[in-house]
Design a protein around this motif. Sequence first.
Motif, short mmCIF file in Angstrom:
data_model
loop_
_atom_site.label_atom_id
_atom_site.label_comp_id
_atom_site.label_asym_id
_atom_site.label_seq_id
_atom_site.Cartn_x
_atom_site.Cartn_y
_atom_site.Cartn_z
N THR A 316 0.92 -1.33 0.04
CA THR A 316 -0.02 0.05 0.01
C THR A 316 0.80 1.15 -0.01
O THR A 316 1.98 1.19 0.41
N ASP A 373 -1.95 -6.69 -9.37
CA ASP A 373 -3.11 -5.75 -8.87
C ASP A 373 -2.63 -4.79 -7.86
O ASP A 373 -3.09 -3.79 -7.94
N GLU A 374 -1.60 -5.18 -7.16
CA GLU A 374 -0.99 -4.39 -6.13
C GLU A 374 -0.24 -3.10 -6.85
O GLU A 374 -0.18 -2.00 -6.50
N ASP A 376 -1.01 -2.15 -9.83
CA ASP A 376 -1.72 -1.32 -10.29
C ASP A 376 -2.32 -0.03 -9.49
O ASP A 376 -2.66 0.85 -9.48
N ASP A 377 -2.73 -0.85 -7.85
CA ASP A 377 -3.03 -0.10 -6.88
C ASP A 377 -2.17 1.27 -6.76
O ASP A 377 -2.53 2.27 -6.43
N THR A 380 -2.08 3.65 -9.41
CA THR A 380 -3.20 4.65 -9.37
C THR A 380 -2.88 5.64 -8.39
O THR A 380 -2.87 7.04 -8.37
#
Length: 560
Positions: A316, A373-374, A376-377, A380
């Motif tokens: 994150t 997916d991480e 991509d997070d 963004t």
Amino acid sequence: MGVLLHLLSGVALLVWGTNIVKVGILRVYGANLRHVLSASVANRFTAFLAGLGVTGLVQSSNATAVIVSSFVGQGLIAVAPALAIMLGANVGTAVMVQVFSLDLSWLSPLLIFIGVILHLSKKGSKPGHVGRVLIGLGLITLALELISNATRPVVEAAGVKVLFASLTGDTALDMLVGALLTLLCYSSLAVVLFCGALAAAGVVSLHVALALVVGANLGSGVSALLTTSGANQPGKRVTMGNLLSRLLGCVVALPLLGQAEQLLSMVDADPQRLVVNFHLLFNVVLAVALLGFTSPLARLCETLLPGRNTGESQVTPRYLDPAALSSPTVALANAAREVLRIGDRVEQMLDNLLRVLRTNDAKLAAATCRIDDEVDDLYTAIKLYLTRISVEALDERDGRRWTEIISLTVNLEHAGDIIERILLDARDKKIAHNLQFSEAGMQEITEMHARLVANLRLGLSVFLNGDLKSAQLLMGEKANFRELERRYSHSHLQRVATQTAESIETSSLHLDVISDLKRLNSLFCATSYPVLEEAGVLNRSRMKDDAAAPIASVPSTQAR
């Protein structure tokens, strides 16, 4: 009504002081926080001591739960050591109950006084942040004193005496009342002191007071879970595990309250001291019993709260501080550090990719796709963060850096998509049919992979320091890699022509893989362009001038 307002204001001040301490601690540790925590959670015993020490500092196990949950959610530590920290935090709270059963009314003004001086005189520096922590600690101490003073008339009220006198020994009911009180007060520390006051005043029996203390421990676990309800799944696993451990302790402790009362009365028969000592005994015994079982408890929590794991598979945003947006240079530095973390994730995907191509590990392929997916997070988050930086406030140099950061972010996100597509193709064309590359073909892919990872690292280094020689070397590697891909495509086709079985079976996938590795290499080498262009050594085209001239002279009508 006035008593209720004083109680609510004390609880609000406790929450605010806890938040100030949390922010201050984060500002003091800064970028070194990960290394400090890594040293603290090397094993469950040091993690336990870390929890004990942190709770002794912030004076609230709920505060420790919030801090630790945020660290787990950010992937700084895993769930198992975090649960060991929480066991230490629970003991730390019990120790603080012992401390606050003494008269410490002098401590709050002293902490606030010193903290304000440090914070105002050294604002923005490390001593200034330490001052912030001291202010928070002083507010917590003051809040606990306010809560204690607000509950004193409640204890002495006739209606309350009648209410608590009705608690005549139904331990399960008494426990639920204690849990409810803790949820209302947001502090098991305050409730335990309150129960001690009730027992000392003779409002409730010792047996009831001990059951209320058990409930206070349960309520503290529920309160921590509710506090972190907005966290991600890994963060919530910490407070879930903490609640489960406390629930287990309550189930075991309730039938043994009589024996505990007899044992503790031999140590100190004073009702208030006996209640406080029981709280400490409960948490110490629970910690000793469960410290060796934090890993199974962590796995149970992962089963109850499925989702992305922590550590190696959870990423994150960590450096995208909104407070830095007012200073574009600092904000760009934060974004650059976050981009490097995407680079780390892409490198891990590359490492996993080679293992999947070698071993046909379908589970690893699926896990690696989840890493995309991480990526991509993070992509963004960085993109949105950069758009919040005021373009008008950027000078020419910062403007170029903004472009470099967004370009590398886009390239790395694209690289993650390419790796995911390779893995999906490998799953459908190779793993599903249990096929293998030829030995020579696998060796070629391995060599290309090694050079690709090296170029990724070199590209990130060029992005970080802007070294011209490294940029030139990276551009040379792009040409070398292009030639390597051409040569290995030709050698693969030769193996197909000689009827090599493995090469024939995997021919389409093999050619796609080495072509995609070349595309990945081009994305990584693109970090050299800004450095070479600024130095004036970047060619407009890699075609020779004499070959490019006739094309340039073609009339526009013919070109159409």
